[in-house]
Each structure stands twice: as structure tokens, then as C-alpha cells.
Design a protein around this motif. Structure first.
Motif, PDB file in Angstrom:
ATOM      1  N   LEU A 195       0.832  -1.210   0.000  1.00 24.24           N
ATOM      2  CA  LEU A 195       0.000   0.000   0.000  1.00 24.24           C
ATOM      3  C   LEU A 195       0.866   1.260   0.000  1.00 24.24           C
ATOM      4  CD1 LEU A 195      -2.905  -0.824   2.496  1.00 24.24           C
ATOM      5  CD2 LEU A 195      -3.151  -0.107   0.118  1.00 24.24           C
ATOM      6  N   SER A 196       1.954   1.209   0.751  1.00 23.59           N
ATOM      7  CA  SER A 196       2.863   2.356   0.797  1.00 23.59           C
ATOM      8  C   SER A 196       3.499   2.596  -0.561  1.00 23.59           C
ATOM      9  CB  SER A 196       3.952   2.126   1.846  1.00 23.59           C
ATOM     10  OG  SER A 196       3.377   1.978   3.119  1.00 23.59           O
ATOM     11  N   ALA A 197       3.826   1.509  -1.268  1.00 26.05           N
ATOM     12  CA  ALA A 197       4.392   1.646  -2.616  1.00 26.05           C
ATOM     13  C   ALA A 197       3.401   2.356  -3.529  1.00 26.05           C
ATOM     14  CB  ALA A 197       4.746   0.269  -3.171  1.00 26.05           C
ATOM     15  N   LEU A 198       2.125   1.992  -3.398  1.00 25.69           N
ATOM     16  CA  LEU A 198       1.091   2.644  -4.206  1.00 25.69           C
ATOM     17  C   LEU A 198       0.989   4.131  -3.848  1.00 25.69           C
ATOM     18  CD1 LEU A 198      -1.233   2.346  -6.251  1.00 25.69           C
ATOM     19  CD2 LEU A 198      -2.735   1.774  -4.316  1.00 25.69           C
ATOM     20  N   GLY A 199       1.075   4.410  -2.530  1.00 29.89           N
ATOM     21  CA  GLY A 199       0.995   5.801  -2.092  1.00 29.89           C
ATOM     22  C   GLY A 199       2.159   6.640  -2.606  1.00 29.89           C
ATOM     23  N   ALA A 200       3.372   6.081  -2.564  1.00 32.10           N
ATOM     24  CA  ALA A 200       4.544   6.826  -3.051  1.00 32.10           C
ATOM     25  C   ALA A 200       4.464   7.028  -4.559  1.00 32.10           C
ATOM     26  CB  ALA A 200       5.820   6.073  -2.676  1.00 32.10           C
ATOM     27  N   ALA A 201       4.006   6.004  -5.284  1.00 31.16           N
ATOM     28  CA  ALA A 201       3.938   6.102  -6.754  1.00 31.16           C
ATOM     29  C   ALA A 201       2.907   7.137  -7.202  1.00 31.16           C
ATOM     30  CB  ALA A 201       3.615   4.738  -7.347  1.00 31.16           C
ATOM     31  N   THR A 202       1.821   7.281  -6.437  1.00 28.46           N
ATOM     32  CA  THR A 202       0.753   8.215  -6.829  1.00 28.46           C
ATOM     33  C   THR A 202       0.832   9.550  -6.101  1.00 28.46           C
ATOM     34  OG1 THR A 202      -0.708   7.241  -5.148  1.00 28.46           O
ATOM     35  CG2 THR A 202      -0.827   6.316  -7.377  1.00 28.46           C
ATOM     36  N   GLY A 203       1.827   9.690  -5.223  1.00 24.27           N
ATOM     37  CA  GLY A 203       1.975  10.955  -4.496  1.00 24.27           C
ATOM     38  C   GLY A 203       0.943  11.153  -3.413  1.00 24.27           C
ATOM     39  N   GLN A 204       0.346  10.071  -2.918  1.00 24.56           N
ATOM     40  CA  GLN A 204      -0.679  10.139  -1.866  1.00 24.56           C
ATOM     41  C   GLN A 204      -0.065   9.715  -0.532  1.00 24.56           C
ATOM     42  OE1 GLN A 204      -3.868  11.285  -2.501  1.00 24.56           O
ATOM     43  NE2 GLN A 204      -3.031  11.696  -4.546  1.00 24.56           N
ATOM     44  N   PHE A 205       0.351  10.702   0.257  1.00 26.37           N
ATOM     45  CA  PHE A 205       1.022  10.384   1.525  1.00 26.37           C
ATOM     46  C   PHE A 205       0.098   9.653   2.492  1.00 26.37           C
ATOM     47  CE2 PHE A 205       2.514  11.808   5.830  1.00 26.37           C
ATOM     48  CZ  PHE A 205       3.661  11.032   5.846  1.00 26.37           C
ATOM     49  N   TRP A 206      -1.211   9.953   2.416  1.00 25.21           N
ATOM     50  CA  TRP A 206      -2.140   9.296   3.336  1.00 25.21           C
ATOM     51  C   TRP A 206      -2.141   7.772   3.133  1.00 25.21           C
ATOM     52  CZ3 TRP A 206      -6.271   6.330   1.737  1.00 25.21           C
ATOM     53  CH2 TRP A 206      -6.659   6.435   0.403  1.00 25.21           C
ATOM     54  N   LEU A 207      -1.870   7.333   1.892  1.00 20.60           N
ATOM     55  CA  LEU A 207      -1.804   5.886   1.653  1.00 20.60           C
ATOM     56  C   LEU A 207      -0.581   5.261   2.340  1.00 20.60           C
ATOM     57  CD1 LEU A 207      -2.822   5.178  -2.066  1.00 20.60           C
ATOM     58  CD2 LEU A 207      -3.737   4.097   0.000  1.00 20.60           C
ATOM     59  N   ILE A 208       0.503   6.030   2.423  1.00 21.02           N
ATOM     60  CA  ILE A 208       1.687   5.532   3.140  1.00 21.02           C
ATOM     61  C   ILE A 208       1.385   5.439   4.633  1.00 21.02           C
ATOM     62  CG2 ILE A 208       4.104   6.016   3.689  1.00 21.02           C
ATOM     63  CD1 ILE A 208       4.362   7.407   1.004  1.00 21.02           C
ATOM     64  N   VAL A 209       0.685   6.467   5.150  1.00 17.42           N
ATOM     65  CA  VAL A 209       0.309   6.427   6.577  1.00 17.42           C
ATOM     66  C   VAL A 209      -0.622   5.245   6.838  1.00 17.42           C
ATOM     67  CG1 VAL A 209      -0.844   7.695   8.434  1.00 17.42           C
ATOM     68  CG2 VAL A 209       0.574   8.926   6.787  1.00 17.42           C
ATOM     69  N   LEU A 210      -1.601   5.044   5.945  1.00 21.58           N
ATOM     70  CA  LEU A 210      -2.539   3.927   6.115  1.00 21.58           C
ATOM     71  C   LEU A 210      -1.820   2.576   5.984  1.00 21.58           C
ATOM     72  CD1 LEU A 210      -5.512   2.818   6.246  1.00 21.58           C
ATOM     73  CD2 LEU A 210      -5.496   2.907   3.744  1.00 21.58           C
ATOM     74  N   GLY A 211      -0.984   2.460   4.941  1.00 18.89           N
ATOM     75  CA  GLY A 211      -0.335   1.177   4.677  1.00 18.89           C
ATOM     76  C   GLY A 211       0.723   0.838   5.705  1.00 18.89           C
ATOM     77  N   TYR A 212       1.749   1.682   5.799  1.00 14.18           N
ATOM     78  CA  TYR A 212       2.862   1.386   6.718  1.00 14.18           C
ATOM     79  C   TYR A 212       2.419   1.508   8.176  1.00 14.18           C
ATOM     80  CZ  TYR A 212       7.627   1.217   8.474  1.00 14.18           C
ATOM     81  OH  TYR A 212       8.776   0.837   9.135  1.00 14.18           O
ATOM     82  N   GLY A 213       1.610   2.570   8.462  1.00 14.30           N
ATOM     83  CA  GLY A 213       1.237   2.821   9.845  1.00 14.30           C
ATOM     84  C   GLY A 213       0.124   1.926  10.354  1.00 14.30           C
ATOM     85  N   PHE A 214      -1.029   1.932   9.663  1.00 14.12           N
ATOM     86  CA  PHE A 214      -2.201   1.216  10.189  1.00 14.12           C
ATOM     87  C   PHE A 214      -2.125  -0.296   9.908  1.00 14.12           C
ATOM     88  CE2 PHE A 214      -6.572  -0.337  10.093  1.00 14.12           C
ATOM     89  CZ  PHE A 214      -7.037   0.134  11.300  1.00 14.12           C
ATOM     90  N   VAL A 215      -2.079  -0.641   8.602  1.00 14.20           N
ATOM     91  CA  VAL A 215      -2.090  -2.078   8.252  1.00 14.20           C
ATOM     92  C   VAL A 215      -0.787  -2.754   8.702  1.00 14.20           C
ATOM     93  CG1 VAL A 215      -2.303  -3.722   6.367  1.00 14.20           C
ATOM     94  CG2 VAL A 215      -3.602  -1.592   6.305  1.00 14.20           C
ATOM     95  N   GLY A 216       0.337  -2.132   8.365  1.00 12.17           N
ATOM     96  CA  GLY A 216       1.615  -2.707   8.779  1.00 12.17           C
ATOM     97  C   GLY A 216       1.757  -2.755  10.291  1.00 12.17           C
ATOM     98  N   GLY A 217       1.189  -1.736  10.982  1.00 10.46           N
ATOM     99  CA  GLY A 217       1.277  -1.701  12.443  1.00 10.46           C
ATOM    100  C   GLY A 217       0.553  -2.865  13.102  1.00 10.46           C
ATOM    101  N   ILE A 218      -0.553  -3.306  12.488  1.00  9.87           N
ATOM    102  CA  ILE A 218      -1.243  -4.502  13.012  1.00  9.87           C
ATOM    103  C   ILE A 218      -0.318  -5.711  12.889  1.00  9.87           C
ATOM    104  CG2 ILE A 218      -3.181  -6.076  12.637  1.00  9.87           C
ATOM    105  CD1 ILE A 218      -4.799  -3.642  11.673  1.00  9.87           C
TER     106      ILE A 218
END
Length: 445
Positions: A94-117
Motif C-alpha cells: 500500500l505504501s508503494a502505491l501511495g509513493a507512486a501516486t503521491g498520496q502520503f495518506w496511503l503511506i500512513v494507512l499502509g505502513y502505519g495502520f495495516v503494517g502496524g497490526i
């Protein structure tokens, strides 16, 4: 998924490598600071903003460990490791998708929320199993596994830095690096999933080791009602806040400290410093937790909190005058940080027994969630405000280091207040333990 039971003759020494494969992977979280400068540059973020994925990841680690601890006890380590694998790897994708599309919130969601679980479930997945396999040496056993979490950045830091150098530090390069991380960690964590086993209940006890339910036993439900649990929660929170404040901002911090010196720190040297901190973190986990089997848990936490405060004082007063002093003090603080994590399951076993130590450990890790917000927030917010006030170098961090010293003193006092758990919280016999477990299952159903 049924817990995999070890066949007759299966060696208990195969369990630590299974735990290590998971902890070495999720320990990548400590190398997050390598991604901060390129993210800040590519996505125009402040230091506080670029810390959000890491902070949310640590928050989710504690919350998922707290709420998932009972599920891990019920479904076993293979189920937990599988959940951790899926969440941690998906977070990177998800973070890769966020970085590729310039959507920082996707990095927060992917690395922080999903990855944090994935971090939380993966972190507690082998702890209870290891204590059951090694009732004679709980500090050493959990130290071996949790050492992997500290050592994860030792591998990830140079690996991530090299990837960013090869792929580029722009958005597409960061996205490709995240993608490779997700796929590689999925393969490595699957080794632990396949290898882990739980002990056979009918197996003969380890020679010289106490029976698994011998001594004081307290359920997770009763443990959170004791002052001992909350004093230990405060001890862990203060120790982690002090260490994580350095760890999350390690690379830019050492660069700022020596920016105006005759020998400024290069980007690659800063990444090497992060790797050194990871080595100290890892060594502290096995070294100090093994020492706690000999000197006692309370004494080893006196060392972490008391000497840790002195190390912070030395950095705050003299850190910019000597690189060896700065690096040496930071390494000692990070060894105490790692040791605090590794010795705490054995501290819990001493206080509450082995009955539901995994679930109690999960609840205690909410202290890590709190510290994961406090530590980076204190260091980053103070550094940003000091920079806006026109300060630079060591002055960016002096105030936050003074705050850390105060927090460590609070933790030291809390450790002194810990006493044996009152008998009214004990489970006196296996029958009562069974009844209590059934009541807890009904509540969670």
C-alpha cells in the motif's frame, strides 16, 4: 488454523529461529528514519509529518497486541505469524502505491495502520510459546526472539539506503523500494510460519525446570486490575519513550549535531549510525535480558532507567564536542531500550506466572503505543519549534533531552513501587484457572 504440536524428540532450540524470522522482518520499523529525508524532499513534508507512518505503526503495534493477545493465546503462534505476514507485507505494498501516486495518506494507512497490526501480532506471536518451551530461562529465551526485532534495522537500514541510492530518492524510487521490501519480507516471514511448533502437553518437563503452572498464576483480566501491572506499564512507557525519541530521528539528529563541525556527518555515515544503534538495540535485548535471569528484573530496570538518565545528560551537555561520546551514549541508551523490551515478558512471568502471560504482555504493549507517539512527538516538535526560532545543531534537541531525563526518573520511581501481587488476585488451582479462562472467553465472544 490449529496450533502445530511438536512431534516427539523435536528440539526446542528450533523455536527461537522461527521467532527470529518474524522479529527480524518486523524490526525493519526501526529503520524508518532512512526513508524520512527522501520522503520529506519528494513529498514536501515536515519532520513531524514524515514521522506519522512510524508513529501510527507503533500505536497500532500496541493496540493490536493488546486486543489480539487473547486471540494469539487461543489460536497459537502459526496463526499469529500468518496474520503478521499478511498485514506487514500488505502495508508495504500500500505504501508503494501511495509513493507512486503521491498520496502520503496511503503511506500512513499502509505502513502505519495495516503494517502496524502486523507489527503487534507478530511481536507477541512467539513470546508465550518461548516461555512455555524455556520455563527454566525465560529472560534468555524471550531475549533471543525479541533481539530480532532490535536487529531488524541492522539489516534493513543499509539495505534500504542502498535501494534508495539505486532506484533513486524520488517518488518512483521510494515506491519501488517499498515494493521490494513487501515481497522480500513475505518470503522471509513464511519460514517462521512453517517452522514454529507448540510443546506437547504430555511432554516430559525440561530437566531442572519448574512445571508450567507452578507458583503464582494471575489471569489477564485480573492482572490489569493490579497496581503492579500499571507500575510496570509506566516503567516500560518511560524507558521506550526515551529510546524511541533517538531511534526515530537518528539519521537527521547526528547530522544536525555535527553540521557545523569540521567533519560533518555524510548521508551514508548517518545510515551507518542507524545500523549501529540497531546493533546496540539487538545486543541489549539478549545481553540485558539474560543478565536479568541472574540479577533479577527490578535490578536490571534500575540500571536501564538510572544510567539511561545519566547518558542523556552527557549527550545534552557535551554531545556536540565529541562524536565518540555522542555515539557511545546513544548506543548505551539503545541497549537499555532493547533490554527493556526483552526483559519485560520475564518480569511479567515473575509477577503474574505463565498462565496468560502472552495476553498480559499484549495489554502491556499499549505502553509502547503511548511511547511511540510521545517519543517522536517530543523530539520532532521541539526540533521543529527550535528551528523556527532560529536555532540549529545541538540546540535543536537540548530541551527534548531534558524532558527525557525527567521521564526516566518517573520510570525509576515506578519500578521501585513494584511489589509481589496480592494473593487475592492469584488463581489457586487448575480448576479455578479453567473457570476463569472460560469466563474470559464468554466475555470476548
Amino acid at each position: 488454523m490449529r496450533p502445530p504440536v511438536a512431534p516427539p524428540g523435536w528440539s526446542r532450540w528450533l523455536v527461537p529461529p522461527a521467532a527470529l524470522s518474524v522479529h527480524l522482518s518486523i524490526g525493519q520499523a526501526y529503520a524508518w528514519s532512512v526513508f524520512k529525508p527522501p520522503l520529506e524532499s519528494a513529498m514536501h513534508l515536515s519532520g513531524t509529518e514524515s514521522a506519522l507512518p512510524f508513529q501510527l505503526g507503533i500505536v497500532m503495534l500496541g493496540l493490536s497486541a493488546a486486543f489480539g493477545g487473547t486471540l494469539v493465546e487461543r489460536n497459537g503462534p502459526r496463526w499469529a505469524m500468518t496474520v503478521a505476514l499478511v498485514c506487514f507485507s500488505s502495508g508495504f505494498l500500500l505504501s508503494a502505491l501511495g509513493a507512486a501516486t503521491g498520496q502520503f495518506w496511503l503511506i500512513v494507512l499502509g505502513y502505519g495502520f495495516v503494517g502496524g497490526i502486523g507489527l503487534g501480532i507478530g511481536y507477541i506471536s512467539p513470546v508465550s510459546t518461548l516461555i512455555k518451551w524455556f520455563p527454566d530461562r525465560p529472560g534468555m529465551a524471550t531475549g533471543i526472539a525479541i533481539m530480532g526485532f532490535g536487529g531488524g534495522a541492522l539489516i534493513a537500514s543499509p539495505w534500504s539506503a542502498q535501494m534508495l541510492e539505486s532506484f533513486g530518492a524520488d517518488s518512483s524510487g521510494i515506491a519501488l523500494a517499498f515494493l521490494v521490501h513487501g515481497l522480500a519480507y513475505a518470503v522471509f516471514m513464511s519460514l517462521g510460519v512453517l517452522l514454529v511448533r507448540v510443546p506437547r502437553s504430555e511432554a516430559a518437563p525440561t530437566p531442572g525446570a519448574p512445571a508450567p503452572l507452578e507458583g503464582v498464576q494471575v489471569s489477564a483480566r485480573s492482572a490489569v486490575r493490579t497496581p503492579q501491572f500499571w507500575c510496570l506499564w509506566l516503567v516500560l512507557c518511560m524507558n521506550v519513550t526515551a529510546g524511541i525519541g533517538i531511534l526515530e530521528k537518528a539519521a537527521p539528529m547526528i547530522t544536525d549535531f555535527f553540521k557545523d563541525s569540521g567533519t560533518p556527518v555524510s548521508v551514508s555515515a548517518a545510515a551507518g549510525f542507524v545500523a549501529l544503534l540497531s546493533a546496540a538495540n539487538m545486543a541489549g535485548r539478549i545481553g540485558w535480558s539474560s543478565a536479568s535471569d541472574l540479577v533479577g528484573r527490578k535490578n536490571v530496570y534500575r540500571l536501564y532507567l538510572g544510567v539511561g538518565a545519566v547518558m542523556y545528560l552527557l549527550i545534552a551537555r557535551f554531545g556536540d564536542s565529541s562524536k565518540p561520546l555522542f555515539i557511545g551514549c546513544a548506543l548505551v541508551i539503545l541497549s537499555f531500550y532493547g533490554g527493556g523490551f526483552a526483559a519485560v515478558p520475564a518480569y511479567l512471568k515473575d509477577l503474574f506466572g505463565t498462565y496468560q502471560v502472552g495476553a498480559i504482555h499484549g495489554r502491556l504493549l499499549t505502553a509502547w503505543s503511548t511511547a511511540g507517539v510521545l517519543g517522536p512527538l517530543i523530539v520532532n516538535r521541539v526540533a521543529d519549534s527550535q528551528e523556527e526560532a532560529g536555532k540549529h545543531g545541538q540546540d535543536l534537541y537540548s530541551l527534548s533531552f531534558t524532558i527525557m531525563i525527567g521521564l526516566l526518573v518517573v520510570g525509576f520511581v515506578a519500578n521501585e513501587l513494584i511489589r509481589p501481587v496480592h494473593a487475592r488476585h492469584h488463581i489457586p488451582a487448575p480448576r479455578e484457572a479453567t473457570d476463569d479462562a472460560a469466563a474470559e472467553r464468554r466475555q470476548s465472544a
